[in-house]
Write an enzyme that holds these catalytic residues in place. Structure first.
Site, PDB file in Angstrom:
ATOM      1  N   MET A  78     -10.975   4.530  -4.843  1.00 55.72           N
ATOM      2  CA  MET A  78     -11.126   5.520  -5.923  1.00 55.72           C
ATOM      3  C   MET A  78     -12.439   6.284  -5.767  1.00 55.72           C
ATOM      4  O   MET A  78     -13.147   6.512  -6.752  1.00 55.72           O
ATOM      5  CB  MET A  78     -11.083   4.805  -7.295  1.00 55.72           C
ATOM      6  CG  MET A  78      -9.765   4.081  -7.535  1.00 55.72           C
ATOM      7  SD  MET A  78      -9.782   3.036  -8.994  1.00 55.72           S
ATOM      8  CE  MET A  78     -10.679   1.613  -8.401  1.00 55.72           C
ATOM      9  N   LYS A 121      -0.301   6.855 -14.353  1.00 50.29           N
ATOM     10  CA  LYS A 121      -1.112   7.939 -14.925  1.00 50.29           C
ATOM     11  C   LYS A 121      -1.001   9.232 -14.140  1.00 50.29           C
ATOM     12  O   LYS A 121      -1.541  10.237 -14.538  1.00 50.29           O
ATOM     13  CB  LYS A 121      -2.581   7.500 -14.948  1.00 50.29           C
ATOM     14  CG  LYS A 121      -2.820   6.298 -15.837  1.00 50.29           C
ATOM     15  CD  LYS A 121      -4.302   6.041 -16.048  1.00 50.29           C
ATOM     16  CE  LYS A 121      -4.548   4.857 -16.957  1.00 50.29           C
ATOM     17  NZ  LYS A 121      -4.238   3.563 -16.342  1.00 50.29           N
ATOM     18  N   ASP A 131       3.854   1.525 -11.623  1.00 49.99           N
ATOM     19  CA  ASP A 131       2.701   2.434 -11.568  1.00 49.99           C
ATOM     20  C   ASP A 131       2.926   3.544 -10.540  1.00 49.99           C
ATOM     21  O   ASP A 131       3.827   3.465  -9.706  1.00 49.99           O
ATOM     22  CB  ASP A 131       1.449   1.651 -11.170  1.00 49.99           C
ATOM     23  CG  ASP A 131       0.878   0.872 -12.340  1.00 49.99           C
ATOM     24  OD1 ASP A 131       1.342   1.079 -13.468  1.00 49.99           O
ATOM     25  OD2 ASP A 131      -0.037   0.070 -12.104  1.00 49.99           O
ATOM     26  N   PRO A 135       0.780  -1.240   0.000  1.00 53.01           N
ATOM     27  CA  PRO A 135       0.000   0.000   0.000  1.00 53.01           C
ATOM     28  C   PRO A 135       0.814   1.294   0.000  1.00 53.01           C
ATOM     29  O   PRO A 135       0.246   2.360  -0.195  1.00 53.01           O
ATOM     30  CB  PRO A 135      -0.792  -0.118   1.305  1.00 53.01           C
ATOM     31  CG  PRO A 135       0.042  -0.989   2.178  1.00 53.01           C
ATOM     32  CD  PRO A 135       0.739  -1.960   1.275  1.00 53.01           C
TER      33      PRO A 135
HETATM   34  C1  LIG Z   1      -6.388   1.685  -8.964  1.00 49.45           C
HETATM   35  S1  LIG Z   1      -6.756   1.352  -7.293  1.00 49.45           S
HETATM   36  C2  LIG Z   1      -5.475   0.199  -6.946  1.00 49.45           C
HETATM   37  C3  LIG Z   1      -5.682  -0.560  -5.659  1.00 49.45           C
HETATM   38  C4  LIG Z   1      -4.509  -1.453  -5.324  1.00 49.45           C
HETATM   39  N1  LIG Z   1      -4.359  -2.485  -6.315  1.00 49.45           N
HETATM   40  C5  LIG Z   1      -4.629  -2.091  -3.941  1.00 49.45           C
HETATM   41  O1  LIG Z   1      -4.781  -3.321  -3.832  1.00 49.45           O
HETATM   42  O2  LIG Z   1      -4.507  -1.347  -2.960  1.00 49.45           O
HETATM   43  C6  LIG Z   1      -6.178   2.839  -6.542  1.00 49.45           C
HETATM   44  C7  LIG Z   1      -6.933   3.168  -5.273  1.00 49.45           C
HETATM   45  O3  LIG Z   1      -6.438   2.385  -4.203  1.00 49.45           O
HETATM   46  C8  LIG Z   1      -6.546   3.108  -2.995  1.00 49.45           C
HETATM   47  N2  LIG Z   1      -5.204   3.246  -2.409  1.00 49.45           N
HETATM   48  C9  LIG Z   1      -4.051   2.758  -2.893  1.00 49.45           C
HETATM   49  N3  LIG Z   1      -3.026   3.029  -2.069  1.00 49.45           N
HETATM   50  C10 LIG Z   1      -3.534   3.692  -1.023  1.00 49.45           C
HETATM   51  C11 LIG Z   1      -2.989   4.245   0.168  1.00 49.45           C
HETATM   52  N4  LIG Z   1      -1.701   4.158   0.484  1.00 49.45           N
HETATM   53  N5  LIG Z   1      -3.836   4.866   1.029  1.00 49.45           N
HETATM   54  C12 LIG Z   1      -5.154   4.948   0.774  1.00 49.45           C
HETATM   55  N6  LIG Z   1      -5.726   4.462  -0.342  1.00 49.45           N
HETATM   56  C13 LIG Z   1      -4.931   3.838  -1.218  1.00 49.45           C
HETATM   57  C14 LIG Z   1      -7.166   4.456  -3.353  1.00 49.45           C
HETATM   58  O4  LIG Z   1      -8.567   4.349  -3.219  1.00 49.45           O
HETATM   59  C15 LIG Z   1      -6.767   4.582  -4.798  1.00 49.45           C
HETATM   60  O5  LIG Z   1      -7.609   5.480  -5.486  1.00 49.45           O
END
Ligand SMILES: C[S@@+](CC[C@H](N)C(=O)[O-])C[C@H]1O[C@@H](n2cnc3c(N)ncnc32)[C@H](O)[C@@H]1O
Length: 270
Positions: A184, A71, A49, A26
């Protein structure tokens, strides 16, 4: 367990085209798996990414190609089709491609699509899971997605459909006592909170966790009636998860994430 570094030797003369789709976790770079570190260290190409912590590229061997394909920056943005082709081209040209993705590659990560495409072109594929923000986003804020007496299940949803509409499944989730984790979703926060109000749950606890597990982590806690105004007063700019449900009420205070003392000493290249 031995604390000796893992020594990475590139297999001599092997340019077998292959793709490993890797979860970076994360945010905190120490939340990557050892298997993922090993994959990065043996990669000929790392395509990464926006949400994969760039510090993790230090695990790559010096000669590896490291290319940003996300992106969020002022870089060329790839369509998914162009990205699929890029992966295949790199694999055929260089050998081992690591696709490094934030969280887990199979949670709103398109990792599966990329593997399917590569496989259809005769490229061997592998998957290395990652710690997803869907669970760790809540956990980093002291909230358990399942909690005895509060929630028997959790439901991870994207806020919108492919065409940008509000996800109709949110209205079903609002009818239950499940813990809801919306990814998201910050730009739709007011509409999401309204769904819970429309379900007669004005006081349902809600939280927004921004930059979970990173030193910039921020937690906003409120309820379906208040959360949108709270966030509007101090807008979210980083990636964030929305947590909805009773578990928010039971959150425990945790030490704030600190600046990690990152070191690649775990790996040496020969
Ligand atoms: C395209 S999705 C990818 C999710 C990723 N594959 C996962 O398993 O965490 C991107 C979304 O994941 C969430 N996200 C990813 N990293 C985060 C973080 N460190 N803190 C909070 N939300 C996070 C947010 O909602 C962000 O808009």
């Amino acid at each position: 367990m031995s604390t000796r570094p893992i020594t990475m030797r590139p297999a001599p003369g092997t340019h077998r085209p292959r793709l490993t789709v890797v979860g970076a976790g994360p945010g905190d770079p120490e939340l990557i798996t050892l298997k993922a570190v090993r994959a990065i260290a043996t990669a000929d190409v790392v395509l990464y990414d926006a949400l994969a912590n760039e510090v993790l590229l230090e695990y790559a061997r010096p000669g590896a190609v490291k290319q940003y394909v996300g992106k969020r920056k002022a870089h060329k943005s790839y369509t998914q089709e162009a990205l699929n082709d890029l992966i295949v081209e790199h694999a055929l040209l260089h050998g081992h491609v690591v696709r490094l993705k934030g969280g887990d590659p199979f949670v709103f990560g398109r990792g599966h699509e990329e593997m399917q495409y590569a496989q259809s072109k005769g490229i061997a594929v592998a998957y290395i899971p990652g710690v997803s923000s869907a669970v760790a986003g809540a956990g980093a804020a002291g909230m358990a997605v399942t909690l005895r007496g509060a929630s028997r299940s959790f439901w991870t949803l994207t806020a919108t459909t492919d065409t940008g509409e509000l996800n109709p499944e949110l209205a079903f989730a609002a009818q239950t006592n499940t813990t809801v984790v919306v990814l998201m979703g910050v730009s739709k926060l007011a509409e999401i909170a309204q769904i819970w109000q429309d379900a007669g749950k004005d006081n349902c606890p809600m939280a927004v966790v921004e930059n979970a597990t990173l030193p910039q982590q921020r937690i906003v806690t409120g309820d379906a009636q208040s959360i949108a105004a709270q966030v509007a007063a101090d807008p979210i700019t980083g990636p964030a998860v929305i947590i909805i449900g009773e578990t928010v009420r039971h959150s425990i205070a945790l030490p704030e994430p600190t600046h990690f003392n990152f070191s690649t000493q775990l790996v040496t290249h020969e």
